[in-house]
Design an enzyme around this catalytic site. Structure first.
Site, short mmCIF file in Angstrom:
data_model
loop_
_atom_site.label_atom_id
_atom_site.label_comp_id
_atom_site.label_asym_id
_atom_site.label_seq_id
_atom_site.Cartn_x
_atom_site.Cartn_y
_atom_site.Cartn_z
N ASP A 112 0.82 -1.21 0.00
CA ASP A 112 0.00 0.00 0.00
C ASP A 112 0.86 1.26 0.00
O ASP A 112 0.67 2.17 0.83
CB ASP A 112 -0.92 0.02 1.22
CG ASP A 112 -1.69 -1.27 1.41
OD1 ASP A 112 -2.14 -1.83 0.41
OD2 ASP A 112 -1.83 -1.72 2.57
N GLU A 129 -11.24 1.33 -2.05
CA GLU A 129 -10.48 1.61 -0.84
C GLU A 129 -9.26 2.45 -1.19
O GLU A 129 -9.20 3.04 -2.27
CB GLU A 129 -10.06 0.29 -0.17
CG GLU A 129 -9.32 -0.65 -1.09
CD GLU A 129 -9.03 -2.00 -0.48
OE1 GLU A 129 -9.20 -2.15 0.74
OE2 GLU A 129 -8.62 -2.91 -1.22
#
Length: 512
Positions: A50, A206
């Site tokens: 991420d 997300e």
């Protein structure tokens, strides 16, 4: 000195004095900087999952999810390809569950990093505890103690935006992915001012990242799930929407599964680039770099190989303009334990007991003291670092003269499974998911331990030596899998009823 000038100088020189930078003739590696003006993906062949990246001046800064490993690392680069670790944002979570190894897969999820008016800001959520922020004038630290904006479970992936008029916003998603929710926030970034407005609902939406350009608000988000998803960009002239949608990166005809969740960043020369991860079964989520450009106020990333209007990941590409002569280097790996602090590559698994480890009790050695645990997975004295590259080898020397008969200490390899090699009261042993096997009934006073890592073939092997020259296999070769949202790791440990182990050094060489 003028504050802006001070900040620029701090950014320029913060890497100086950080010993342990892993410089290498990286053109021999089958990834990263090829030493000829090109790079080969992944640019970071390790679990920096991420990733979020920003540019401040001529330098770039990255943060990534660290989950249950303490604490979050900040990386710096001059060319978007070569990176080194310059700080850690926090050292522990003073929250329930973190002293007892009860938060595997918890901790920091999908952080964001931003820079505003002379300060760096990092935001992240934990699935159990809430939304946190830390800031610093210098990316090398010190970082402020974690500030909790909202003590709430099941939020994830926050990112701030300070608009042109100074109004602050925070975008985030929800556990299980989606929808995308926008909050007003105080200008100091410390307080949410409302309950939020839902601006987009999509398939596993997300990883919110804000960007404002040419009057457009962009939400750069991943969709579709970790291993199978794609990168979406939303845009609107109003921060609350309605938002238009465009998919800008997908696997397509390539072998790079789920290319998404990252950051758009520009260079001083006006080029644009996109960072994202790829989920791999052993190393975890590794970092790729894609060329990007703008067309009709939409970002285009990668290369549209199949002609369907959506970019696909590149395997090899030219480095950013003007950066082909930068020195090839990797994040730090080895440590001689001679410094006043542990190398920044090291991360504890959950909160350590600070009274049971030391760099000063025996100068030039890391001392780990035993504390009760039924097995490795529950041991508090687990010091770890990421496995990097397709092949590598790590070696440590351990003095175990003062190790109690009911203790076990040595080298670990953990992911979904928990493996270890070391010395116990029974002799030289290996542990596999809590089950211990005696390799040799001889209990030495000193031992050398080694692990040969092969992520490509998924074959790992422990070794031991009594003289530092001749090594014997310890147990059978074993496979590893990423687990608890993280790739597999190596490191050192000590657990049991009494005694201590002392480690002279940790030498970790990336071979491929």
């Amino acid at each position: 000195m003028h504050k802006k000038l001070y900040v620029l100088l701090a950014v320029m020189f913060c890497g100086i004095g950080n010993a342990g930078t892993n410089s290498s003739a990286q053109n021999r590696l089958d990834w990263g900087d090829q030493g000829n003006g090109t790079y080969k993906n992944p640019v970071l062949n390790a679990d920096y999952s991420d990733p979020d990246v920003i540019r401040v001046g001529s330098r770039y800064y990255m943060v990534a999810s660290d989950f249950h490993f303490l604490g979050m690392q900040v990386l710096e680069s001059e060319d978007l390809v070569n990176w080194h670790i310059i700080s850690q944002i926090y050292r522990r979570f003073d929250l329930p569950g973190w002293d007892g190894n009860n938060r595997y897969a918890g901790g920091s999820w999908a952080p964001s990093i931003r820079y505003r008016e002379g300060r760096f800001y990092v935001y992240f959520c934990t699935p159990h505890e809430g939304l946190f922020m830390s800031s610093a004038e210098n990316p090398c630290g010190p970082w402020t103690p974690l500030h909790c904006l909202k003590a709430v479970p099941k939020w994830e992936d926050p990112c701030p935006l300070w608009d042109d008029d100074g109004q602050a916003y925070l975008g985030r998603s929800r556990h299980g992915a989606g929808p995308i929710i926008v909050h007003k926030m105080s200008a100091d970034g410390k307080t949410l001012l409302d309950d939020g407005v839902t601006v987009y609902t999509g398939p596993v939406a997300e990883g919110t990242k804000w960007l404002k350009r040419n009057g457009w608000y962009y939400l750069v988000i991943p969709e579709g799930g970790v291993g199978t998803g794609w990168q979406t960009v939303l845009r609107s002239k109003n921060v609350y929407g309605p938002y238009e949608k465009r998919v800008v990166l997908e696997q397509g005809s390539t072998a790079v599964n789920g290319p998404h969740q990252g950051a758009l960043v520009d260079t001083p020369e006006g080029e644009w680039w996109f960072f994202h991860f790829q989920s791999t079964p052993v190393l975890g989520r590794v970092v790729h770099l894609q060329p990007a450009r703008w067309q009709d106020d939409w970002p285009l990333t990668g290369v549209d190989i199949d002609g369907n209007g959506i970019g696909e990941p590149v395997a090899v590409w030219t480095k950013p303009q003007g950066e082909s002569r930068k020195e090839c280097s990797l994040p730090q790996t080895s440590d001689d334990f001679n410094g006043p602090q542990l190398g920044l590559q090291w991360q504890w698994c959950h909160n350590p007991d600070s009274s049971r480890w030391s760099l000063t009790e025996h100068k030039g050695r890391l001392t780990l003291m035993a504390s009760p645990s039924p097995d490795l997975k529950n041991a508090r004295n687990m010091l770890t670092q990421k496995v990097m590259g397709y092949e590598g080898e790590a070696t440590t020397q351990m003095d175990c003269r003062d190790l109690g008969k009911e203790a076990f200490a040595g080298m670990l390899c953990i992911g979904r499974e928990f493996h270890a090699v070391g010395v116990s009261g029974e002799g030289i042993c290996v542990e596999t998911n809590g089950q211990r096997e005696i390799v040799s009934s001889k209990r030495p006073s000193a031992i050398w331990l080694r692990i040969a890592l092969d992520a490509a073939r998924n074959r790992q092997q422990f070794y031991y030596s009594l003289d530092g020259k001749h090594y014997r296999p310890a147990g059978e070769p074993f496979e590893m899998q990423a687990g608890y949202w993280k790739g597999y790791r190596i490191g050192l440990f000590c657990y049991g009823e009494n005694g201590q182990a002392r480690f002279d050094r940790f030498d970790y060489e990336i071979k491929r």
